[in-house]
Design an enzyme around this catalytic site. Structure first.
Site, PDB file in Angstrom:
ATOM      1  N   HIS A 117      -1.317  -1.276  -4.246  1.00 18.63           N
ATOM      2  CA  HIS A 117      -2.588  -1.043  -3.553  1.00 18.63           C
ATOM      3  C   HIS A 117      -2.705   0.455  -3.284  1.00 18.63           C
ATOM      4  O   HIS A 117      -1.857   1.037  -2.607  1.00 18.63           O
ATOM      5  CB  HIS A 117      -2.642  -1.850  -2.250  1.00 18.63           C
ATOM      6  CG  HIS A 117      -3.936  -1.726  -1.516  1.00 18.63           C
ATOM      7  ND1 HIS A 117      -5.069  -2.443  -1.851  1.00 18.63           N
ATOM      8  CD2 HIS A 117      -4.295  -0.947  -0.465  1.00 18.63           C
ATOM      9  CE1 HIS A 117      -6.060  -2.122  -1.035  1.00 18.63           C
ATOM     10  NE2 HIS A 117      -5.625  -1.200  -0.184  1.00 18.63           N
ATOM     11  N   SER A 163       0.842  -1.200   0.000  1.00 23.40           N
ATOM     12  CA  SER A 163       0.000   0.000   0.000  1.00 23.40           C
ATOM     13  C   SER A 163       0.877   1.250   0.000  1.00 23.40           C
ATOM     14  O   SER A 163       1.648   1.483   0.934  1.00 23.40           O
ATOM     15  CB  SER A 163      -0.901   0.013   1.230  1.00 23.40           C
ATOM     16  OG  SER A 163      -1.442   1.315   1.380  1.00 23.40           O
ATOM     17  N   ASP A 197      -4.927   3.571  -1.882  1.00 17.30           N
ATOM     18  CA  ASP A 197      -5.999   3.879  -0.947  1.00 17.30           C
ATOM     19  C   ASP A 197      -6.538   5.290  -1.143  1.00 17.30           C
ATOM     20  O   ASP A 197      -5.849   6.264  -0.858  1.00 17.30           O
ATOM     21  CB  ASP A 197      -5.470   3.749   0.486  1.00 17.30           C
ATOM     22  CG  ASP A 197      -5.203   2.296   0.857  1.00 17.30           C
ATOM     23  OD1 ASP A 197      -6.160   1.500   0.811  1.00 17.30           O
ATOM     24  OD2 ASP A 197      -4.053   1.973   1.178  1.00 17.30           O
ATOM     25  N   MET A 214     -12.273   4.320  -0.381  1.00 17.08           N
ATOM     26  CA  MET A 214     -12.927   4.525   0.912  1.00 17.08           C
ATOM     27  C   MET A 214     -13.670   5.851   0.811  1.00 17.08           C
ATOM     28  O   MET A 214     -13.298   6.847   1.456  1.00 17.08           O
ATOM     29  CB  MET A 214     -11.873   4.533   2.027  1.00 17.08           C
ATOM     30  CG  MET A 214     -11.381   3.131   2.357  1.00 17.08           C
ATOM     31  SD  MET A 214      -9.815   3.114   3.226  1.00 17.08           S
ATOM     32  CE  MET A 214      -8.700   3.201   1.832  1.00 17.08           C
ATOM     33  N   ASP A 265      -6.554  -6.447   4.366  1.00 16.56           N
ATOM     34  CA  ASP A 265      -6.029  -5.083   4.360  1.00 16.56           C
ATOM     35  C   ASP A 265      -5.998  -4.503   5.771  1.00 16.56           C
ATOM     36  O   ASP A 265      -7.049  -4.225   6.359  1.00 16.56           O
ATOM     37  CB  ASP A 265      -6.912  -4.225   3.449  1.00 16.56           C
ATOM     38  CG  ASP A 265      -6.327  -2.850   3.214  1.00 16.56           C
ATOM     39  OD1 ASP A 265      -5.202  -2.583   3.677  1.00 16.56           O
ATOM     40  OD2 ASP A 265      -7.012  -2.033   2.554  1.00 16.56           O
ATOM     41  N   MET A 269     -11.364  -5.782   5.619  1.00 20.09           N
ATOM     42  CA  MET A 269     -10.575  -4.837   6.414  1.00 20.09           C
ATOM     43  C   MET A 269     -10.238  -5.497   7.746  1.00 20.09           C
ATOM     44  O   MET A 269     -11.139  -5.911   8.483  1.00 20.09           O
ATOM     45  CB  MET A 269     -11.355  -3.543   6.656  1.00 20.09           C
ATOM     46  CG  MET A 269     -11.582  -2.679   5.430  1.00 20.09           C
ATOM     47  SD  MET A 269     -10.093  -2.278   4.506  1.00 20.09           S
ATOM     48  CE  MET A 269      -9.082  -1.496   5.767  1.00 20.09           C
ATOM     49  N   HIS A 285      -8.491   1.004  -3.909  1.00 22.60           N
ATOM     50  CA  HIS A 285      -9.414   0.774  -2.789  1.00 22.60           C
ATOM     51  C   HIS A 285     -10.092   2.099  -2.459  1.00 22.60           C
ATOM     52  O   HIS A 285      -9.466   2.997  -1.898  1.00 22.60           O
ATOM     53  CB  HIS A 285      -8.581   0.243  -1.605  1.00 22.60           C
ATOM     54  CG  HIS A 285      -9.351   0.043  -0.340  1.00 22.60           C
ATOM     55  ND1 HIS A 285      -8.731  -0.166   0.876  1.00 22.60           N
ATOM     56  CD2 HIS A 285     -10.682  -0.001  -0.083  1.00 22.60           C
ATOM     57  CE1 HIS A 285      -9.647  -0.324   1.820  1.00 22.60           C
ATOM     58  NE2 HIS A 285     -10.840  -0.218   1.262  1.00 22.60           N
ATOM     59  N   MET A 327      -9.210   8.087  -0.027  1.00 24.14           N
ATOM     60  CA  MET A 327     -10.059   8.451   1.118  1.00 24.14           C
ATOM     61  C   MET A 327     -10.633   9.845   0.937  1.00 24.14           C
ATOM     62  O   MET A 327      -9.927  10.745   0.482  1.00 24.14           O
ATOM     63  CB  MET A 327      -9.224   8.435   2.403  1.00 24.14           C
ATOM     64  CG  MET A 327      -8.499   7.129   2.637  1.00 24.14           C
ATOM     65  SD  MET A 327      -7.520   7.213   4.135  1.00 24.14           S
ATOM     66  CE  MET A 327      -6.680   5.627   4.070  1.00 24.14           C
TER      67      MET A 327
HETATM   68  C1  DX5 Z   1      -6.311   1.555   5.638  1.00 22.14           C
HETATM   69  C2  DX5 Z   1      -5.908   1.223   4.219  1.00 22.14           C
HETATM   70  C3  DX5 Z   1      -4.788   0.274   4.142  1.00 22.14           C
HETATM   71  C4  DX5 Z   1      -3.499   0.761   4.769  1.00 22.14           C
HETATM   72  C5  DX5 Z   1      -2.817  -0.436   5.349  1.00 22.14           C
HETATM   73  O1  DX5 Z   1      -7.512   2.215   5.657  1.00 22.14           O
HETATM   74  O2  DX5 Z   1      -6.999   0.662   3.517  1.00 22.14           O
HETATM   75  O3  DX5 Z   1      -4.554  -0.179   2.817  1.00 22.14           O
HETATM   76  O4  DX5 Z   1      -2.645   1.423   3.891  1.00 22.14           O
HETATM   77  O5  DX5 Z   1      -1.725  -0.018   6.052  1.00 22.14           O
HETATM   78  P1  DX5 Z   1      -0.946  -0.951   7.069  1.00 22.14           P
HETATM   79  O6  DX5 Z   1      -0.443  -2.127   6.256  1.00 22.14           O
HETATM   80  O7  DX5 Z   1       0.143  -0.069   7.573  1.00 22.14           O
HETATM   81  O8  DX5 Z   1      -1.913  -1.377   8.121  1.00 22.14           O
HETATM   82 ZN    ZN Z   2      -6.564  -0.330   1.509  1.00 20.92          ZN
END
Ligand code: DX5
Ligand code: ZN
Length: 217
Positions: free
Chosen positions: A34, A9, A36, A69, A176, A138, A67, A38
């Site tokens: 990956h 990620s 993310d 969110m 994740d 998650m 991903h 948000m």
């Molecule tokens: C959290 C994200 C993850 C995050 C994971 O909301 O969806 O993808 O980057 O990070 P680690 O591996 O540090 O928990």
């Molecule tokens: Zn993620």
């Protein structure tokens, strides 16, 4: 025995040195980026959007696993396709019309994923499982990297693996949040096949070695 898919990620990458971080991933045995996204509404944090994904896309041949969110993901699905997303995952909790959203994503030519928050049981996927390519479970509350793995996730993985196998489906189980070299084996043994890892990879002295260690599990 299949090797797991490793999806570092980029949220945990050094944003001042993104070129170097991407080079590390490109030279590693990682399979997916990956990414993310948000929105500060669905989760209490804001990260990045299609603009940055377009940049990553230009500089890698790895699968771009996005991903989302975000609320109302249907408003942005076409933007993410344009930016170069290969997989687009939306949250079950953010979609009033999940089936319609999945059809939209597939219609745009991307693989479709559904993510579940830690409190959402896997049973809710019963009537959508045959239509999707990936489930992202998650294993932390979404919004931030660097949190600890929630052990109950292992039960959810087993239950989901049974649902998938009973129906003879081919759906990835991606985990994740809080994945480490220490807990990855139990996650894979429970039935997952995609490991997302942010801090574990990017905060390590040798990210390539960590990626290789996860891949070899
Ligand atoms: C959290 C994200 C993850 C995050 C994971 O909301 O969806 O993808 O980057 O990070 P680690 O591996 O540090 O928990
Ligand atoms: Zn993620």
């Amino acid at each position: 025995m299949h090797m797991p898919i490793i999806a570092p990620s980029l949220l945990a990458a050094d944003f001042y040195n993104l070129e170097a971080e991407c080079t590390i991933l490109n030279q590693s045995v990682a399979d997916w980026y990956h990414l993310d996204v948000m929105d500060g509404r669905f989760v209490p944090n804001i990260s990045f959007g299609p603009m940055l994904i377009e940049v990553f896309r230009k500089h890698t041949t790895k699968v771009c696993d996005v991903h989302l969110m975000i609320e109302e993901p249907e408003k942005y699905a076409a933007e993410f396709k344009k930016a170069g997303a290969d997989n687009l995952t939306v949250h079950y909790e953010a979609c009033k019309h999940l089936h319609r959203n999945i059809q939209q994503i597939k219609g745009l030519g991307m693989k479709a994923g559904v993510a579940l928050n830690p409190h959402t049981p896997v049973d809710v996927l019963k009537d959508i499982l045959a239509d999707i390519d990936l489930v992202c479970l998650m294993s932390v509350n979404p919004g931030f990297g660097g949190q600890s793995f929630i052990p109950h996730t292992l039960h959810k993985i087993k239950a989901l693996r049974n649902m998938i196998n009973e129906r003879g489906l081919n759906v990835h189980i991606e985990i994740d949040g809080g994945v480490t070299v220490e807990n990855a084996k139990s996650i894979l043994d429970a039935g997952a096949d995609v490991l997302v890892a942010g801090s574990t990879v990017f905060k390590a002295a040798d990210p390539k070695a960590i990626i290789a260690a996860l891949k070899a599990l």
